[in-house]
Design an enzyme around this catalytic site. Structure first.
Site, PDB file in Angstrom:
ATOM      1  N   THR A 241       4.579   4.061  -6.539  1.00  0.00           N
ATOM      2  CA  THR A 241       3.298   4.052  -5.829  1.00  0.00           C
ATOM      3  C   THR A 241       2.379   3.020  -6.463  1.00  0.00           C
ATOM      4  O   THR A 241       2.568   2.633  -7.619  1.00  0.00           O
ATOM      5  CB  THR A 241       2.553   5.392  -5.958  1.00  0.00           C
ATOM      6  OG1 THR A 241       2.322   5.639  -7.348  1.00  0.00           O
ATOM      7  CG2 THR A 241       3.315   6.524  -5.330  1.00  0.00           C
ATOM      8  N   ASP A 242       1.345   2.640  -5.723  1.00  0.00           N
ATOM      9  CA  ASP A 242       0.244   1.942  -6.367  1.00  0.00           C
ATOM     10  C   ASP A 242      -0.518   2.997  -7.186  1.00  0.00           C
ATOM     11  O   ASP A 242      -0.336   4.204  -6.994  1.00  0.00           O
ATOM     12  CB  ASP A 242      -0.672   1.267  -5.337  1.00  0.00           C
ATOM     13  CG  ASP A 242      -1.568   0.220  -6.007  1.00  0.00           C
ATOM     14  OD1 ASP A 242      -1.639   0.187  -7.261  1.00  0.00           O
ATOM     15  OD2 ASP A 242      -2.210  -0.575  -5.274  1.00  0.00           O
ATOM     16  N   TRP A 243      -1.370   2.547  -8.080  1.00  0.00           N
ATOM     17  CA  TRP A 243      -1.971   3.447  -9.068  1.00  0.00           C
ATOM     18  C   TRP A 243      -2.834   4.536  -8.423  1.00  0.00           C
ATOM     19  O   TRP A 243      -3.821   4.234  -7.769  1.00  0.00           O
ATOM     20  CB  TRP A 243      -2.762   2.600 -10.071  1.00  0.00           C
ATOM     21  CG  TRP A 243      -1.936   2.222 -11.279  1.00  0.00           C
ATOM     22  CD1 TRP A 243      -2.300   2.359 -12.588  1.00  0.00           C
ATOM     23  CD2 TRP A 243      -0.600   1.671 -11.315  1.00  0.00           C
ATOM     24  NE1 TRP A 243      -1.274   1.954 -13.422  1.00  0.00           N
ATOM     25  CE2 TRP A 243      -0.233   1.527 -12.675  1.00  0.00           C
ATOM     26  CE3 TRP A 243       0.337   1.319 -10.346  1.00  0.00           C
ATOM     27  CZ2 TRP A 243       1.013   1.039 -13.082  1.00  0.00           C
ATOM     28  CZ3 TRP A 243       1.584   0.817 -10.741  1.00  0.00           C
ATOM     29  CH2 TRP A 243       1.889   0.688 -12.091  1.00  0.00           C
ATOM     30  N   GLY A 245      -2.052   6.147  -5.902  1.00  0.00           N
ATOM     31  CA  GLY A 245      -1.958   6.010  -4.444  1.00  0.00           C
ATOM     32  C   GLY A 245      -1.306   7.219  -3.782  1.00  0.00           C
ATOM     33  O   GLY A 245      -0.464   7.886  -4.375  1.00  0.00           O
TER      34      GLY A 245
END
Ligand code: BGC
Length: 726
Positions: A241-243, A245
């Site tokens: 995932t993005d941080w 996210g």
């Protein structure tokens, strides 16, 4: 089970002010951060000989902390390379691969296993706050550049993470926004670059985006992560995932998002509960862990590589300088204003001439040891600049920056208003120098999009400065050169006629001033071309009608977003595939500078096109010879556009389908470039059949120096329509 859950969640992130639920995970063996300032790490399981991998940003070079407490090694600075938009403007795949190697080497020598780059979202509108991290408005350019970057970085044994998958094209409400996009736009514009990067670059990892797509977070969509990415494109690495996210850890893992970054206690708790309650099949965890361990097996930490914290920063500075000069675009050059004669004296104006914007802010920023100002670059290249003017600007910038509110971490600093130089002073300087340089600077970054006023458009102060300098210098028959030190497109049509030359230097990284001076002096002949259209007004971009989107009435629960107000929001991509030049050309709209545009100090002629056949079968070979017919050495970017016959689907007037770049050609020298088009290069995505289709009929194939400067055209037939599976 604790060990398994620890493997699919990162070791967390320490940051002041994290809301409840975001604290670092509790299950797992956390090593002390090996590389301070890295964005994250995976958990180790020493019992099984599983070490922790370190993940760090970003697209313009490695981002780690330059200093460590109680450490006698010295500093840990990294090289700030030029931004991705500049690299794309070089249209030079080998160069981008070389920059990737240099970035990879730095990551390797600082103990980083995965570089969180490249980023390749599409420039849907110039106002996107992170456009500087991205390559182009065109998916072919984006995908080819990203693939080259991946190959370069990974050649050093460091993994990459292509991001942000997918449709993360602006920052407004980025953690909650629902992007509503049609299947054709997704396949042809927004997914295409990722497809190319996956197939041609083979990245070890993919990072999902923050946004929702058609109602569901991208990190929770199994069609994106399992069917398309792995099934159709053959991706074999891990998805993270993005941080912070997405929302639902269980759904993320089930969808094929293997690793949750940076990892939170809440996620671990949810996963453990879900397994116990038999809502999460252990086989899902096992599959995700297998993907993670397969990447770990290739990593430097697993191989026991002993890094020395001593990368070749000098060598990399030279690569950054060369790349910067090669990606600058000469937008305008009336009466051969450039290159400048050697040893002349210059009146250098504009705040940014003295404090260059080397790159954007946020995770795409780099902690560099130095940045070279334009005046420094000019001085070293043998030009005379004015010490008093330099002092005045330095004093002004010091006083004004002290007035700014304290800078928030990751945020764009407020722009200092353009310094006012009195008309009489400008007249006096115009008399005392041979030419003028005015630099206009822009910065942007994560969490916010750009504004139209004072950002896309020039500020009143900038307009006054340009007008006054142009008037004073032209009065005495001297030239004015504008340097655009920007991360995204700005307005140029209203003022470009006032000045003689415009060099688009983008945000050129730490060697900025040297690289600009290389081009101004003619040491490097400019060979960059626009990979993004400079429109006349923001409103001309079809996406402007739906930018940034609307806030939906119902609000999401508080605290669900780390950094932005968690308002449910939606943006409809009504512009579909009509992004950038695809829209402007098809609708016959005038632009300030078209896609593919860029001047040189020399001229090139194009020979006739040679096609392998007048009828397309499985593929078509295309050959063209380019000759330097001017007086100076130079390189030419050669662009191949196709115009498809009208079929069931609306087609853009022309689409870029291949490109190449010559080597440095001396006057009279030629080079033959070969392109091969496969059926996929002719195809459009048909949402009704879910297949790529090639319509039958007559195709025009144009090769030229820009999207509007086609020098040679030929035609071929497709006898029978083709359908290609995804
Ligand atoms: C950004 C990513 C970045 C990550 C880690 C996020 O805010 O969107 O691009 O890699 O932070 O720093």
């Amino acid at each position: 089970m604790d060990e398994k859950v620890s493997l699919v969640t990162g070791t967390g992130m320490e940051m002041p002010g994290l809301p409840p639920g975001f604290q670092a995970p509790v299950v797992g063996v956390s090593e002390n951060a090996r590389v301070p300032g890295a964005a994250g790490a995976t958990f180790a399981i020493p019992r099984l000989g599983i070490p922790s991998m370190v993940l760090a940003d970003g697209p313009a070079g490695l981002r780690i902390l330059p200093h460590r407490k109680e450490d006698h090694h010295g500093s840990y600075y990294c090289t700030a390379f030029p931004i991705a938009t500049l690299l794309a403007s070089s249209w030079d795949i080998e160069l981008v691969e070389q920059v990737g190697c240099a970035m990879g080497l730095e990551a390797k020598e600082y103990g980083v296993d995965i570089l969180l780059a490249p980023a390749l979202n599409i420039h849907r509108i110039p106002l996107g706050g992170r456009n500087f991290e991205y390559y182009s408005e065109d998916p072919l350019v984006s995908g080819k550049m990203a693939a080259a970057m991946v190959r370069g970085v990974q050649s050093q044994g460091v993994g990459t993470s292509i991001k942000h998958y997918v449709a993360n094209n602006h920052e407004w409400n980025r953690n909650t926004i629902d992007v509503i996009a049609d299947q054709r736009a997704l396949r042809e514009i927004y997914l295409k670059g990722f497809e190319l990067a996956v197939k041609e670059g083979k990245p070890w990892t993919v990072m999902t985006s923050y946004n929702k797509l058609n109602g569901t977070y991208t990190s929770e969509r199994s069609d994106l992560l399992s069917d398309i990415l792995r099934g159709q494109w053959g991706f074999e690495g891990l998805v993270m995932t993005d941080w912070f996210g997405g929302r639902n850890a269980v759904l993320q893992l089930v969808a094929g998002n293997d690793l949750l970054m940076p990892g939170t206690a809440r996620q671990q708790k949810k996963l453990l509960e879900a397994v116990t309650a038999e809502q999460l099949d252990e086989a899902v965890l096992d599959r995700d862990i297998e993907n993670i361990l397969n990447v770990l097996l290739k990593s430097l930490v697993f191989s026991g590589y002993r890094y020395g914290d001593d990368p070749d920063l000098q060598g990399n500075a030279a690569i950054a300088r060369k790349a910067a000069a090669d990606g600058m675009v000469l937008l305008q050059n009336k009466n051969q204003t450039l290159p400048l004669a050697s040893n002349i004296s210059l009146g250098v104006f504009g705040n940014s001439s003295y404090e260059m914007v080397t790159g954007g802010t946020g995770s795409g920023d780099v902690n560099k040891a130095h940045s070279i100002s334009l005046v420094k670059g000019l001085d070293e290249a043998g030009y005379t600049t004015l010490a008093k003017l330099e002092d005045d600007y330095a004093n002004y910038l010091e006083v004004e920056s002290a007035k700014l509110p304290p800078r928030q971490p990751f945020r764009v600093p407020e722009r200092i208003p353009e310094r006012t130089v009195l008309r009489d002073e400008i007249i006096q300087i115009a008399g005392a120098t041979d030419a003028a340089i005015v630099t206009l600077g822009r910065n942007s970054g994560e969490f916010a999009d750009r504004e139209i006023e004072d950002d896309f458009n020039l500020s009143a102060g900038e307009q006054q400065l340009l007008a006054a300098v142009a008037e004073a210098y032209h009065q005495v028959g001297k030239k004015v050169v504008v340097i655009l030190n920007i991360g995204g497109v700005i307005e140029t049509a209203s003022w470009r006629d006032q000045v003689d030359a415009i060099l688009l230097a983008w945000q050129p990284g730490q060697e900025a001033g040297f690289a600009i001076a290389d081009v101004l002096s003619g040491t490097v002949s400019p060979s960059g071309k626009l990979a993004t259209t400079f429109a006349i007004n923001v409103a001309d971009y079809p996406s402007a009608e739906n930018f940034p989107g609307v806030v939906l009435e119902e609000a999401e629960p508080n605290g669900s977003s780390l950094v932005q107000a968690a308002r449910a929001a939606e943006v409809v991509y009504e512009d579909s595939i009509w992004v950038g030049y695809r829209a402007f050309h098809t609708r016959n709209m005038e632009t300030a500078f078209p896609f593919g545009h860029g001047l040189s100090f020399t001229r090139f002629s194009y020979g006739d096109l040679q096609l392998s056949s007048a009828v397309f079968k499985d593929k078509l070979s295309v050959r063209v010879t380019v000759t330097n017919c001017g007086e100076l050495p130079g390189r030419e970017v050669v662009q191949l556009y196709l115009s498809a016959p009208s079929g069931r689907l609306d087609k853009p007037a022309s689409e870029l389908r291949a490109f190449g770049k010559t080597r440095l050609l001396q006057p009279d020298a030629s080079q033959t470039l070969d392109f091969v088009l496969a059926a996929m290069d002719l195809a459009s995505f048909d949402p009704v059949t879910g297949m790529w289709t090639v319509d039958a009929g007559k195709y025009a194939l144009g090769i030229g120096a820009s999207s509007t400067d086609i020098r040679t055209t030929d035609y071929f037939q497709v006898v029978e329509a083709l359908s290609l599976s995804v």
